[in-house]
Design a protein around this motif. Structure first.
Motif, PDB file in Angstrom:
ATOM      1  N   ASN A   1      86.009 104.149  13.100  1.00 44.73           N
ATOM      2  CA  ASN A   1      85.859 104.088  12.104  1.00 44.73           C
ATOM      3  C   ASN A   1      86.600 102.577  11.063  1.00 44.73           C
ATOM      4  O   ASN A   1      87.356 102.103  11.643  1.00 44.73           O
ATOM      5  CB  ASN A   1      85.322 104.795  10.935  1.00 44.73           C
ATOM      6  N   VAL A   2      85.977 101.707  10.671  1.00 42.49           N
ATOM      7  CA  VAL A   2      86.347 100.808  10.066  1.00 42.49           C
ATOM      8  C   VAL A   2      88.041 101.165   9.650  1.00 42.49           C
ATOM      9  O   VAL A   2      88.487 102.138   8.942  1.00 42.49           O
ATOM     10  CB  VAL A   2      85.887  99.815   8.736  1.00 42.49           C
ATOM     11  N   GLY A   3      89.010 100.271  10.221  1.00 42.65           N
ATOM     12  CA  GLY A   3      90.262 100.374   9.999  1.00 42.65           C
ATOM     13  C   GLY A   3      90.976 101.849  11.203  1.00 42.65           C
ATOM     14  O   GLY A   3      92.517 101.953  10.697  1.00 42.65           O
ATOM     15  N   GLN A   4      89.920 102.060  11.422  1.00 43.07           N
ATOM     16  CA  GLN A   4      91.067 103.354  12.661  1.00 43.07           C
ATOM     17  C   GLN A   4      91.358 101.907  14.028  1.00 43.07           C
ATOM     18  O   GLN A   4      90.713 101.271  14.293  1.00 43.07           O
ATOM     19  CB  GLN A   4      90.070 104.482  12.787  1.00 43.07           C
ATOM     20  N   GLN A   5      92.297 102.672  14.808  1.00 44.08           N
ATOM     21  CA  GLN A   5      92.450 102.050  15.744  1.00 44.08           C
ATOM     22  C   GLN A   5      93.295 103.152  17.407  1.00 44.08           C
ATOM     23  O   GLN A   5      92.805 104.596  16.724  1.00 44.08           O
ATOM     24  CB  GLN A   5      94.117 101.434  16.269  1.00 44.08           C
ATOM     25  N   VAL A   6      92.365 102.853  18.516  1.00 41.55           N
ATOM     26  CA  VAL A   6      93.306 103.145  19.143  1.00 41.55           C
ATOM     27  C   VAL A   6      93.319 103.152  20.549  1.00 41.55           C
ATOM     28  O   VAL A   6      93.341 101.562  20.978  1.00 41.55           O
ATOM     29  CB  VAL A   6      91.645 104.559  20.183  1.00 41.55           C
ATOM     30  N   MET A   7      94.498 103.220  21.739  1.00 38.97           N
ATOM     31  CA  MET A   7      94.472 103.017  22.348  1.00 38.97           C
ATOM     32  C   MET A   7      94.391 103.953  23.504  1.00 38.97           C
ATOM     33  O   MET A   7      94.081 104.560  24.102  1.00 38.97           O
ATOM     34  CB  MET A   7      96.541 103.541  23.462  1.00 38.97           C
ATOM     35  N   VAL A   8      94.255 102.650  24.856  1.00 35.62           N
ATOM     36  CA  VAL A   8      93.026 103.020  26.224  1.00 35.62           C
ATOM     37  C   VAL A   8      93.131 102.325  26.925  1.00 35.62           C
ATOM     38  O   VAL A   8      93.445 100.710  27.098  1.00 35.62           O
ATOM     39  CB  VAL A   8      91.593 102.856  25.738  1.00 35.62           C
ATOM     40  N   GLY A   9      94.463 102.522  28.342  1.00 33.70           N
ATOM     41  CA  GLY A   9      94.893 101.659  29.271  1.00 33.70           C
ATOM     42  C   GLY A   9      95.788 100.810  29.017  1.00 33.70           C
ATOM     43  O   GLY A   9      96.140  99.737  29.859  1.00 33.70           O
ATOM     44  N   GLY A  10      96.622 100.717  27.525  1.00 31.32           N
ATOM     45  CA  GLY A  10      97.422  99.570  27.588  1.00 31.32           C
ATOM     46  C   GLY A  10      96.924  99.348  26.208  1.00 31.32           C
ATOM     47  O   GLY A  10      97.962  98.517  25.950  1.00 31.32           O
ATOM     48  N   TYR A  11      95.535  99.528  26.173  1.00 26.95           N
ATOM     49  CA  TYR A  11      95.282  98.284  25.426  1.00 26.95           C
ATOM     50  C   TYR A  11      94.787  98.754  24.027  1.00 26.95           C
ATOM     51  O   TYR A  11      94.222  99.675  24.130  1.00 26.95           O
ATOM     52  CB  TYR A  11      93.809  97.486  26.102  1.00 26.95           C
ATOM     53  N   ARG A  12      95.317  97.808  22.731  1.00 30.70           N
ATOM     54  CA  ARG A  12      94.768  98.465  21.666  1.00 30.70           C
ATOM     55  C   ARG A  12      93.614  98.189  20.684  1.00 30.70           C
ATOM     56  O   ARG A  12      93.366  96.842  20.629  1.00 30.70           O
ATOM     57  CB  ARG A  12      95.684  98.592  20.486  1.00 30.70           C
ATOM     58  N   PHE A  13      92.811  98.823  20.612  1.00 29.51           N
ATOM     59  CA  PHE A  13      91.225  98.820  20.012  1.00 29.51           C
ATOM     60  C   PHE A  13      91.350  99.541  18.486  1.00 29.51           C
ATOM     61  O   PHE A  13      91.532  99.666  18.603  1.00 29.51           O
ATOM     62  CB  PHE A  13      90.618  98.997  20.340  1.00 29.51           C
ATOM     63  N   THR A  14      91.238  98.083  17.179  1.00 28.40           N
ATOM     64  CA  THR A  14      90.771  98.697  16.191  1.00 28.40           C
ATOM     65  C   THR A  14      89.862  97.859  15.517  1.00 28.40           C
ATOM     66  O   THR A  14      89.676  96.518  15.597  1.00 28.40           O
ATOM     67  CB  THR A  14      92.126  97.130  15.384  1.00 28.40           C
ATOM     68  N   MET A  15      88.792  98.709  15.013  1.00 30.12           N
ATOM     69  CA  MET A  15      87.858  97.993  14.171  1.00 30.12           C
ATOM     70  C   MET A  15      87.854  97.610  12.693  1.00 30.12           C
ATOM     71  O   MET A  15      88.172  98.325  12.040  1.00 30.12           O
ATOM     72  CB  MET A  15      86.895  99.537  14.397  1.00 30.12           C
ATOM     73  N   THR A  16      87.578  96.427  13.395  1.00 31.33           N
ATOM     74  CA  THR A  16      88.295  95.927  11.337  1.00 31.33           C
ATOM     75  C   THR A  16      86.982  95.654  11.096  1.00 31.33           C
ATOM     76  O   THR A  16      87.082  95.360   9.276  1.00 31.33           O
ATOM     77  CB  THR A  16      88.560  94.380  12.196  1.00 31.33           C
TER      78      THR A  16
END
Length: 651
Positions: free
Chosen positions: A525-540
C-alpha cells in the motif's frame, strides 16, 4: 457516402480474387502438361491480379474499421469508436475472418514475388509453381467466402456502438506479430510448390533446390521473427512473466519452424552434394502441412487458449478437409515420382553430410514430440476417453536431451568436411572450441556471482560450443589472411554463423533466466516497501487515470538498489468499459542483462494491492537470439552466388 458501399466492393474483390486464383491454377498447369507456352504464360498475370484484388479487399475492410462502419458484423464485434485509430486498423486481423483475409493476402504476396523474381526459371517449372500456389490460394479464398466472410452486414439493425477489440490484443504487438508470423507460415508454401513442381515435371535434381532455398530461408526468417515477437508479447502482456508456456497454439508455430529449420539444412546438402533429394522434398511437404495444421488448431475451436480464435467447428472441418487434400495429394505425387530418383552420392560417418542428417533427424523428432504432446489430449477428449493436460514437464523432459544432441551436431557440422574426413582431423579442429566451452561454462556462473548447478553449465556449454565452433572458420581466415580473410567467406557462410550464434544467444538466455530468476507475490500500500532479489520496491502513490476506452488504477513504485535509484515504475490495473473486462498492464525496467518486472493484481480486503515482482536476468537474450537468427537468414539470401545462378539460368 462512398464508404457505404465499401463492404460490397471488398466482397466482390474477394470473388474476383478467387476467380483469378482458379485460373492461375488450372490454365498454367494444363499448359505445362500440354506444353503450351501461351497457357503457361497465364500464371504471372493471374498472380498479379489475385494480389491486386486481395489488396483492394483488405483496404476496404481496413477503411470500414477506420470509419467505424458497425453495419459490418465483423467490425461491430471487434472494434469501438473509442478505440485508438491504430488499434482499429490492426483489429482488421484481430479475429478469425480478418486474419484469414490477411493470410490469403500474404500468400498472394509470395506468389507475386515468385512471379517477379523467378522470371528466368524454366517456363514450365514457373507455371507449375505458380499453379500450385494458385491452388492453395483458391482453397483459402473459398474457405473465406463460404464460412468466414468478413463483410457480412448486420442490416437492417445497425448497432450504435461496437463491442470493442479484445483488451489482450490492444497492444503494438498485434500490429507486427501476426503479419510476421503469417509471412513465415505461408512462405513455406513456396518451398512446397517448388517441390511439387519438381516432382510433377520429373526434374527432382539439385536444380530446383537452388531456386527453393532462398525462398525457404526468407520464410524461415519471417517465422523466426514472428515466434520471437509472439514470445515477447506474451511475456509482458499476459502478466505471468514467462516467455514460453507450451501453449498448444504456441506449439502450432513451433512445429513448422522446427521442420523448416531441417528443410533449410537439407536443401543446403542437396544443392551442394546432390544428397537427400527425396528427404528434402518430404520435408518441404511436412513444413507446409504443419503450417496448415497450425491454422486448423487455431481456428477450429478445438483448443481453448488465450491465443486461439475459438470459432464454429464447421470451419475447422473445412480446414481439415483442405489439409487432408493438400497432404494426401502431395504424398501421392511423392509416392509415384520419388522412387524414380536414386542418389548415388556416398559419404562416410565422419562428414558434414552425416552431421546434417543427424541435425535433420533430431529436429524432426522434436517436431513429432511437440505434435504428440499437442494432439494426444485432443484425441483422448474427442474419443470420450477423458481429459488430460500435457504441460511443461513433458516437453522439458524430452527437449533437453534432444536439444543437447542437436547442439553437438550443430557444432561438429561447420568443423567437418563434405563426404569424408579423418577422426584425427575432426578432433584437432574441435578440441579448442570444446575445451574453451567447457572451461567457460563452469567459470561464467562464478564470474556472474551466481550459484553453480549442472543444468546451468550444460546450457552454457552447449551455447558456447555452438558459438565457438561456428566462429572457428572466421577466426581461421583472419589468422591465415589477415583483414582480407573474412572477405573470402561467402555471405551464406556468415548467415550460417549468425544463425548459429543467434541460437547460442537464445540458449544462454533460456538457461540463465530459468535458473536465476527471482519471483515473489507481495502486498503493498502507499508508503510500504519490500525487498525482492536485492531491489527495494516502495509504493509512493496510487491513483486513477482515464484511457481512451478504459479506466485504470495506477501505482507508482520507486525501485532502488544499494540506496541508488534504479527507476520509477507504473504498473496498472485497467478496466475496459465496452468489454467489461479487467486487465493487468505490466511495468518493465528492461535491460540487456536483466529485467525488473512488476504486474499488478487485485485489491485486497484491507486496501493493499497484490503485486507480482520478478527479477529476470538475461531474459532479453531469448528474443535477441531470435532477431540474430532472422538476420542470419536475411544475410544468407543476399549471397552473390544466388544472383549469379539467376543470370545463368535461361528460359
Amino acid at each position: 457516402m462512398v464508404t457505404d458501399v465499401l463492404p460490397e466492393l471488398g466482397f466482390y474483390a474477394l470473388i474476383l480474387a478467387l476467380g483469378m486464383a482458379v485460373l492461375q491454377t488450372v490454365v498454367p498447369l494444363w499448359g505445362a502438361w500440354q506444353r503450351r507456352p501461351l497457357w503457361m504464360a497465364f500464371a504471372q498475370p493471374m498472380a498479379w491480379g489475385q494480389c491486386t484484388f486481395l489488396v483492394l479487399s483488405l483496404a476496404c475492410l481496413a477503411t470500414g474499421f477506420y470509419v467505424n462502419d458497425f453495419s459490418v458484423d465483423y467490425i461491430a464485434a471487434n472494434s469501438n469508436s473509442a478505440l485508438p485509430w491504430y488499434y482499429r486498423l490492426s483489429a482488421v486481423w484481430g479475429s478469425h475472418e480478418g486474419s484469414m483475409l490477411l493470410w490469403s493476402l500474404l500468400l498472394s504476396f509470395w506468389g507475386l514475388a515468385v512471379s517477379l523474381f523467378s522470371r528466368r526459371l524454366p517456363r514450365d517449372l514457373l507455371a507449375r509453381v505458380l499453379g500450385i500456389m494458385g491452388a492453395i490460394g483458391s482453397g483459402f479464398l473459398l474457405f473465406i467466402l463460404v464460412t468466414s466472410n468478413p463483410f457480412t452486414r448486420t442490416l437492417p439493425v445497425v448497432p450504435a456502438e461496437g463491442a470493442d477489440l479484445n483488451p489482450l490484443l490492444q497492444d503494438p504487438g498485434l500490429i507486427v506479430h501476426p503479419p510476421m508470423l503469417y509471412m513465415g507460415y505461408v512462405g513455406f508454401s513456396v518451398a512446397f510448390a517448388f517441390a511439387m513442381a519438381a516432382l510433377l515435371g520429373g526434374r527432382l535434381d539439385a536444380a530446383w533446390t537452388r531456386w527453393a532455398r532462398p525462398w525457404t530461408t526468407v520464410a524461415w526468417s519471417f517465422l523466426t521473427l514472428g515466434i520471437a515477437l509472439g514470445s515477447w508479447w506474451a511475456y509482458y502482456e499476459l502478466g505471468w512473466g514467462g516467455w514460453w508456456f507450451w501453449d498448444p497454439v504456441e506449439n502450432a508455430s513451433l512445429m513448422p519452424w522446427l521442420v523448416g529449420t531441417a528443410l533449410m539444412h537439407s536443401l543446403a546438402a542437396t544443392e551442394k552434394r546432390g544428397t537427400f533429394k527425396s528427404w528434402t522434398v518430404l520435408l518441404a511437404i511436412f513444413s507446409f502441412s504443419l503450417s496448415l495444421l497450425g491454422t486448423f488448431l487455431v481456428r477450429s475451436g478445438v483448443l481453448t487458449s488465450v491465443h486461439s480464435f475459438a470459432n464454429d467447428p464447421d470451419r475447422g472441418v473445412f480446414i481439415l478437409v483442405l489439409l487432408g487434400l493438400t497432404v494426401g495429394l502431395a504424398l501421392l505425387v511423392f509416392a509415384l515420382r520419388a522412387p524414380q530418383v536414386k542418389s548415388r552420392i556416398t559419404f562416410g560417418w565422419l562428414s558434414r553430410d552425416t552431421f546434417l542428417l543427424i541435425n535433420n533427424i533430431v529436429l524432426l523428432v522434436m517436431a513429432v514430440t511437440v505434435l504428440l504432446g499437442t494432439l494426444y489430449p485432443l484425441l483422448l477428449s474427442s474419443l470420450g476417453l477423458g481429459k488430460i493436460s500435457v504441460g511443461p514437464p513433458y516437453f522439458n523432459a524430452l527437449f533437453v536431451p534432444l536439444a543437447t544432441l542437436l547442439c553437438i551436431a550443430m557444432g561438429l557440422g561447420p568443423l567437418s568436411r563434405w563426404k569424408q574426413m579423418s577422426r584425427r582431423t575432426l578432433v584437432k579442429r574441435s578440441a579448442f572450441s570444446a575445451l574453451a566451452a567447457l572451461v567457460l561454462s563452469v567459470a561464467l556462473p562464478l564470474w556472474l556471482d551466481r550459484h553453480w548447478t549442472p543444468l546451468v553449465s550444460l546450457g552454457l556449454l552447449l551455447a558456447l560450443w555452438v558459438a565457438l565452433a561456428s566462429l572457428r572458420e572466421v577466426a581461421g581466415s583472419l589468422l591465415r589472411f589477415g583483414l582480407r580473410g573474412p572477405r573470402k567467406l561467402s555471405r551464406s557462410h556468415y548467415g550460417m554463423v549468425l544463425g548459429h550464434l543467434g541460437l547460442a544467444v537464445t540458449i544462454t538466455g533460456i538457461t540463465l533466466v530459468s535458473s536465476y530468476h527471482v519471483s515473489d507475490n507481495v502486498r503493498l500500500n502507499v508508503g510500504q516497501q519490500v525487498m525482492v532479489g536485492g531491489y527495494r520496491f516502495t509504493m509512493t502513490s496510487l491513483g486513477d487515470r482515464e484511457g481512451p476506452n478504459y479506466t485504470a488504477t495506477r501505482a507508482t513504485l520507486q525501485v532502488t538498489r544499494d540506496n541508488r535509484l534504479i527507476n520509477i515504475m507504473h504498473p496498472e490495473k485497467r478496466f475496459y468499459h465496452a468489454r467489461r473486462q479487467a486487465l493487468t498492464e505490466t511495468a518493465l525496467d528492461a535491460g540487456l542483462f536483466r529485467d525488473v518486472y512488476v504486474a499488478m493484481g487485485e485489491q485486497l480486503d484491507n486496501g493493499d494491492w497484490a503485486l507480482r515482482i520478478q527479477i529476470k536476468p538475461f531474459v532479453r537474450w531469448i528474443w535477441l537470439g531470435g532477431v540474430i537468427m532472422a538476420l542470419g537468414g536475411g544475410l544468407a539470401v543476399w549471397d552473390r552466388r544466388y544472383r549469379r545462378q539467376l543470370r545463368k539460368e535461361q528460359l
